[in-house]
Design a protein around this motif. Sequence first.
Motif, mmCIF file in Angstrom:
data_model
loop_
_atom_site.group_PDB
_atom_site.id
_atom_site.type_symbol
_atom_site.label_atom_id
_atom_site.label_comp_id
_atom_site.label_asym_id
_atom_site.label_seq_id
_atom_site.Cartn_x
_atom_site.Cartn_y
_atom_site.Cartn_z
ATOM 1 N N ILE A 1 -4.049 0.513 -2.387
ATOM 2 C CA ILE A 1 -3.705 -0.775 -1.888
ATOM 3 C C ILE A 1 -3.596 -1.577 -3.076
ATOM 4 O O ILE A 1 -4.227 -1.588 -3.860
ATOM 5 C CB ILE A 1 -4.858 -1.169 -1.149
ATOM 6 N N TYR A 2 -2.306 -2.121 -3.093
ATOM 7 C CA TYR A 2 -1.901 -3.139 -4.404
ATOM 8 C C TYR A 2 -2.186 -4.524 -4.197
ATOM 9 O O TYR A 2 -1.597 -4.878 -3.400
ATOM 10 C CB TYR A 2 -0.393 -2.784 -4.792
ATOM 11 N N ILE A 3 -2.937 -4.988 -4.928
ATOM 12 C CA ILE A 3 -3.270 -6.386 -4.943
ATOM 13 C C ILE A 3 -2.957 -7.178 -6.345
ATOM 14 O O ILE A 3 -3.504 -6.354 -7.209
ATOM 15 C CB ILE A 3 -4.869 -6.911 -4.802
ATOM 16 N N MET A 4 -2.109 -7.783 -6.485
ATOM 17 C CA MET A 4 -1.581 -8.404 -7.601
ATOM 18 C C MET A 4 -2.182 -10.018 -7.671
ATOM 19 O O MET A 4 -2.335 -10.383 -6.606
ATOM 20 C CB MET A 4 -0.028 -8.514 -7.666
ATOM 21 N N PRO A 5 -2.699 -10.457 -8.690
ATOM 22 C CA PRO A 5 -2.626 -10.034 -10.113
ATOM 23 C C PRO A 5 -3.542 -8.902 -10.585
ATOM 24 O O PRO A 5 -3.916 -8.680 -11.886
ATOM 25 C CB PRO A 5 -2.511 -11.214 -10.855
ATOM 26 N N GLY A 6 -4.287 -8.381 -9.849
ATOM 27 C CA GLY A 6 -5.509 -7.479 -10.192
ATOM 28 C C GLY A 6 -6.727 -7.774 -9.484
ATOM 29 O O GLY A 6 -6.774 -8.680 -8.848
ATOM 30 N N TYR A 7 -7.673 -7.175 -9.880
ATOM 31 C CA TYR A 7 -9.202 -7.374 -9.069
ATOM 32 C C TYR A 7 -10.078 -7.967 -10.174
ATOM 33 O O TYR A 7 -11.406 -8.207 -9.612
ATOM 34 C CB TYR A 7 -9.606 -5.911 -8.702
ATOM 35 N N GLN A 8 -9.790 -8.495 -11.141
ATOM 36 C CA GLN A 8 -10.718 -9.152 -12.290
ATOM 37 C C GLN A 8 -11.462 -10.003 -11.548
ATOM 38 O O GLN A 8 -12.812 -10.239 -11.937
ATOM 39 C CB GLN A 8 -10.031 -9.420 -13.468
ATOM 40 N N LEU B 1 -11.710 1.507 -7.832
ATOM 41 C CA LEU B 1 -10.647 0.444 -8.256
ATOM 42 C C LEU B 1 -9.913 1.140 -9.548
ATOM 43 O O LEU B 1 -10.452 1.842 -10.363
ATOM 44 C CB LEU B 1 -11.561 -0.682 -9.083
ATOM 45 N N GLY B 2 -8.386 0.594 -9.506
ATOM 46 C CA GLY B 2 -7.698 0.856 -10.748
ATOM 47 C C GLY B 2 -7.513 -0.449 -11.276
ATOM 48 O O GLY B 2 -8.178 -1.442 -10.914
ATOM 49 N N ARG B 3 -6.424 -0.762 -12.005
ATOM 50 C CA ARG B 3 -6.368 -2.026 -12.631
ATOM 51 C C ARG B 3 -5.568 -3.171 -11.610
ATOM 52 O O ARG B 3 -6.195 -4.317 -11.431
ATOM 53 C CB ARG B 3 -5.138 -1.906 -13.540
ATOM 54 N N SER B 4 -4.680 -2.651 -10.854
ATOM 55 C CA SER B 4 -4.241 -3.516 -9.798
ATOM 56 C C SER B 4 -4.096 -2.795 -8.269
ATOM 57 O O SER B 4 -3.486 -3.020 -7.537
ATOM 58 C CB SER B 4 -2.776 -3.975 -9.911
ATOM 59 N N CYS B 5 -5.062 -1.805 -8.320
ATOM 60 C CA CYS B 5 -4.946 -0.781 -7.179
ATOM 61 C C CYS B 5 -6.342 -0.316 -6.731
ATOM 62 O O CYS B 5 -7.412 -0.377 -7.372
ATOM 63 C CB CYS B 5 -4.371 0.551 -7.765
ATOM 64 N N PHE C 1 0.714 -1.187 0.077
ATOM 65 C CA PHE C 1 0.066 0.099 0.017
ATOM 66 C C PHE C 1 0.976 1.281 -0.049
ATOM 67 O O PHE C 1 2.121 1.326 0.210
ATOM 68 C CB PHE C 1 -0.990 -0.032 1.187
ATOM 69 N N SER C 2 0.092 2.483 -0.418
ATOM 70 C CA SER C 2 0.778 3.576 -0.284
ATOM 71 C C SER C 2 -0.086 4.492 0.244
ATOM 72 O O SER C 2 -1.285 4.736 -0.133
ATOM 73 C CB SER C 2 1.187 4.112 -1.606
ATOM 74 N N LEU D 1 -8.913 -10.195 1.130
ATOM 75 C CA LEU D 1 -8.396 -9.989 -0.386
ATOM 76 C C LEU D 1 -7.043 -9.870 -0.558
ATOM 77 O O LEU D 1 -6.484 -10.682 -1.640
ATOM 78 C CB LEU D 1 -9.069 -8.531 -0.757
ATOM 79 N N ILE D 2 -6.344 -9.753 0.676
ATOM 80 C CA ILE D 2 -4.955 -9.719 0.436
ATOM 81 C C ILE D 2 -4.489 -11.266 0.240
ATOM 82 O O ILE D 2 -3.595 -11.515 -0.464
ATOM 83 C CB ILE D 2 -4.291 -8.956 1.639
#
Length: 142
Positions: free
Chosen positions: A83-90, A104-108, A74-75, A125-126
């Motif tokens: 908050i960064y969750i890879m590989p994305g939220y799809q 939502l952003g792509r992976s954020c 996170f930042s 989610l994490i």
Amino acid sequence: MSQNKTVPTGASVADFLATVEPERKAVEAQELDALFRQTTDFTPQMWGPSIIGYGRYHYRHATGREGDFLATGFSPRKACHSIYIMPGYQDYGAILARLGKHKLGRSCLYVNKLADIDLEVLAELIRTGLKDLNVIWPVQPS
């Protein structure tokens, strides 16, 4: 081939957290750090000047581009927490539906304040994001 702009810096996470403003964001950043540490069991590391990452992975795309990136993190930005969750939220619609107020952003994931979300759902989610990422690219400690 271009390199990642966001790389580990070796800077102190504690020193960075001590500079977060405003005060509410600083308190929430400490809460997020504790949540990520507990949920991931990874020691955090600074990525670039303002992202706290937990774990890392090495990727290699079909194009030949490869590199290392944070597995989650996170930042604490002034306007909202990223908050960064890879590989994305799809694939995480069911979890996100229970999370609370976010964008939502792509992976954020963008959260204005932690009171707007359910932190237990964020931990879920994490964990889910790390599990899914590990299937694609093995996740390593920071």
